[in-house]
Design a protein around this motif. Structure first.
Motif, mmCIF file in Angstrom:
data_model
loop_
_atom_site.group_PDB
_atom_site.id
_atom_site.type_symbol
_atom_site.label_atom_id
_atom_site.label_comp_id
_atom_site.label_asym_id
_atom_site.label_seq_id
_atom_site.Cartn_x
_atom_site.Cartn_y
_atom_site.Cartn_z
ATOM 1 N N GLN A 324 0.803 -1.219 0.000
ATOM 2 C CA GLN A 324 0.000 0.000 0.000
ATOM 3 C C GLN A 324 0.838 1.273 0.000
ATOM 4 O O GLN A 324 0.349 2.353 -0.343
ATOM 5 C CB GLN A 324 -0.920 0.012 1.228
ATOM 6 C CG GLN A 324 -1.924 -1.124 1.259
ATOM 7 C CD GLN A 324 -2.896 -1.063 0.094
ATOM 8 O OE1 GLN A 324 -3.445 -0.005 -0.202
ATOM 9 N NE2 GLN A 324 -3.100 -2.181 -0.586
ATOM 10 N N SER A 325 2.097 1.152 0.377
ATOM 11 C CA SER A 325 2.929 2.353 0.517
ATOM 12 C C SER A 325 3.643 2.757 -0.767
ATOM 13 O O SER A 325 4.330 3.775 -0.796
ATOM 14 C CB SER A 325 3.963 2.136 1.625
ATOM 15 O OG SER A 325 4.894 1.122 1.255
ATOM 16 N N VAL A 326 3.499 1.992 -1.857
ATOM 17 C CA VAL A 326 4.192 2.334 -3.102
ATOM 18 C C VAL A 326 3.746 3.701 -3.590
ATOM 19 O O VAL A 326 2.547 3.988 -3.647
ATOM 20 C CB VAL A 326 3.924 1.294 -4.209
ATOM 21 C CG1 VAL A 326 4.776 1.600 -5.443
ATOM 22 C CG2 VAL A 326 4.204 -0.107 -3.734
ATOM 23 N N THR A 327 4.690 4.529 -3.980
ATOM 24 C CA THR A 327 4.366 5.886 -4.419
ATOM 25 C C THR A 327 4.597 6.079 -5.918
ATOM 26 O O THR A 327 5.314 5.290 -6.553
ATOM 27 C CB THR A 327 5.221 6.922 -3.676
ATOM 28 O OG1 THR A 327 6.601 6.753 -4.053
ATOM 29 C CG2 THR A 327 5.078 6.764 -2.172
ATOM 30 N N ARG A 328 3.995 7.137 -6.445
ATOM 31 C CA ARG A 328 4.223 7.509 -7.840
ATOM 32 C C ARG A 328 5.700 7.734 -8.097
ATOM 33 O O ARG A 328 6.233 7.337 -9.131
ATOM 34 C CB ARG A 328 3.428 8.786 -8.152
ATOM 35 C CG ARG A 328 3.739 9.392 -9.518
ATOM 36 C CD ARG A 328 3.456 10.879 -9.546
ATOM 37 N NE ARG A 328 3.894 11.462 -10.796
ATOM 38 C CZ ARG A 328 5.160 11.793 -11.069
ATOM 39 N NH1 ARG A 328 6.117 11.573 -10.170
ATOM 40 N NH2 ARG A 328 5.472 12.326 -12.236
ATOM 41 N N GLU A 329 6.369 8.394 -7.157
ATOM 42 C CA GLU A 329 7.783 8.728 -7.337
ATOM 43 C C GLU A 329 8.653 7.487 -7.399
ATOM 44 O O GLU A 329 9.672 7.466 -8.099
ATOM 45 C CB GLU A 329 8.246 9.639 -6.196
ATOM 46 C CG GLU A 329 7.684 11.053 -6.249
ATOM 47 C CD GLU A 329 6.216 11.132 -5.898
ATOM 48 O OE1 GLU A 329 5.543 12.090 -6.345
ATOM 49 O OE2 GLU A 329 5.719 10.222 -5.179
ATOM 50 N N GLN A 330 8.269 6.432 -6.671
ATOM 51 C CA GLN A 330 9.036 5.185 -6.726
ATOM 52 C C GLN A 330 8.857 4.494 -8.070
ATOM 53 O O GLN A 330 9.781 3.843 -8.554
ATOM 54 C CB GLN A 330 8.597 4.251 -5.598
ATOM 55 C CG GLN A 330 9.062 4.681 -4.215
ATOM 56 C CD GLN A 330 8.501 3.796 -3.123
ATOM 57 O OE1 GLN A 330 7.312 3.499 -3.083
ATOM 58 N NE2 GLN A 330 9.383 3.343 -2.235
#
Length: 340
Positions: A324-330
């Motif tokens: 759930q913590s995956v970000t656009r920036e990653q």
């Protein structure tokens, strides 16, 4: 659609190609690998390689073949390949979270009114009443693996037609060849696949069309270009040169097979190049016809439909297929291409 290269891409690309021309040797000399599939949608990969566009850009690049999208992402992360152009998968997103891969551009896109992926039913299922995607409840639908692009397409098709995906029997068969065989023999009821494969199945009388993916998922960014996080962050000249070389091949492909502005001899030459890698068991003229009939527009300059990528990311999160913590920036590095 015309998309201009951004300033960084243009200047670095010109620098890499200019140095290569001046010295007579690649500006980026170390050997690199590109992960590819034996699909018509990878035609620009074959065109760029056969026409020497990668060498012109200063990249000593070899093609490395795979059977599905997720292993390609693993190869990028492990360093066995430097670039890939394929669909978003849960595996790719998870690797991005671990700072192993970055999506740097977009390729195939679904747009209503344009050639795109088709929803197919087996002849057996069609005769049994499966004539529309709204009738998929209780039917089997082929995917490569859970978390694959085929899984996401199944979700979009079900959602658009008011079908609960939980009522669809998803069948993971791992490889494209296995899916073709299963649909052709009635072992699965339905599948959604790019037109380069779908048109051949239809022409052979091995399946029936019951819908289009574009009608269910307009502006869906089907495939993306990606590289390792290390390349994106530290090898800007390499990545820019790759984007510039691949963009040349996309322009050739779109002119010949989508816009139909290329002369006949150019179409013949490009079709012959692609036939070395796609439908090699078919006569050249048959493969050419299938390539033309199954062509799908590829974003010029590898432009990226960012909203579609974010939608896919959020769906994978909602299905607990990625953290759930995956970000656009990653996941994304949009500094190399335009976003649309």
């Amino acid at each position: 659609m015309t998309i201009a290269l951004n300033r960084r891409q243009t200047l670095l690309g010109m620098g890499a190609m200019g140095a290569a021309a001046a010295l007579g040797t690649p500006a980026l000399a170390s050997s690199r690998n590109m992960a590819v599939l034996h699909l018509g949608s990878h035609a620009p990969s074959f065109i760029a390689w056969e026409r020497g566009y990668f060498k012109d850009a200063g990249i000593d690049l070899n093609l490395r073949f795979f059977e599905a999208a997720q292993p390609m992402a693993v190869a990028i992360a492990s360093g066995d390949a430097d670039f890939g152009v394929t669909a978003m998968t849960g595996g790719l997103i998870s690797l991005a979270q671990k700072d192993a891969v970055k999506v740097i551009g977009g390729a195939l896109i679904e747009k209503p009114g344009s050639p795109g992926s088709l929803v197919l039913a087996s002849n057996k299922a069609f005769e049994d009443g499966l004539t529309d995607p709204s009738q998929l409840a209780g039917r089997s639908f082929g995917i490569t693996t859970a978390g694959s692009s085929f899984h996401f397409m199944a979700h979009k098709i079900a959602q658009a037609n008011g079908v609960d995906l939980a009522e669809v029997d998803l069948r993971p068969l791992q490889k494209l060849g296995a899916l073709v065989g299963a649909l052709s023999t009635g072992q699965i009821d339905a599948w959604a696949i790019q037109p380069s494969i779908a048109t051949k199945l239809l022409a052979d009388g091995a399946a029936q069309q019951i819908g289009t993916v574009a009608d269910c998922a307009p502006n869906y960014q089907v495939t993306t270009a990606f590289t390792s996080t290390g390349n994106a962050a530290n090898e800007g000249e390499l990545v820019t040169a790759f984007v510039a070389a691949y963009s040349r091949a996309i322009a050739d492909y779109n002119a010949a097979f989508i816009d139909r502005t290329a002369p006949a001899e150019e179409v013949d030459e490009l079709a012959a190049i692609v036939h070395k890698y796609v439908e090699t068991d078919s006569p050249a003229e048959v493969a050419k016809e299938n390539l033309i009939n199954g062509a799908q527009r590829i974003n010029e300059g590898l432009a990226l439909a960012e909203d579609s990528i974010i939608e896919q990311l959020e769906w994978y999160k909602s299905e607990d297929m990625v953290d759930q913590s995956v970000t656009r920036e990653q996941l994304l590095d949009t500094s190399y291409v335009e976003t649309i």
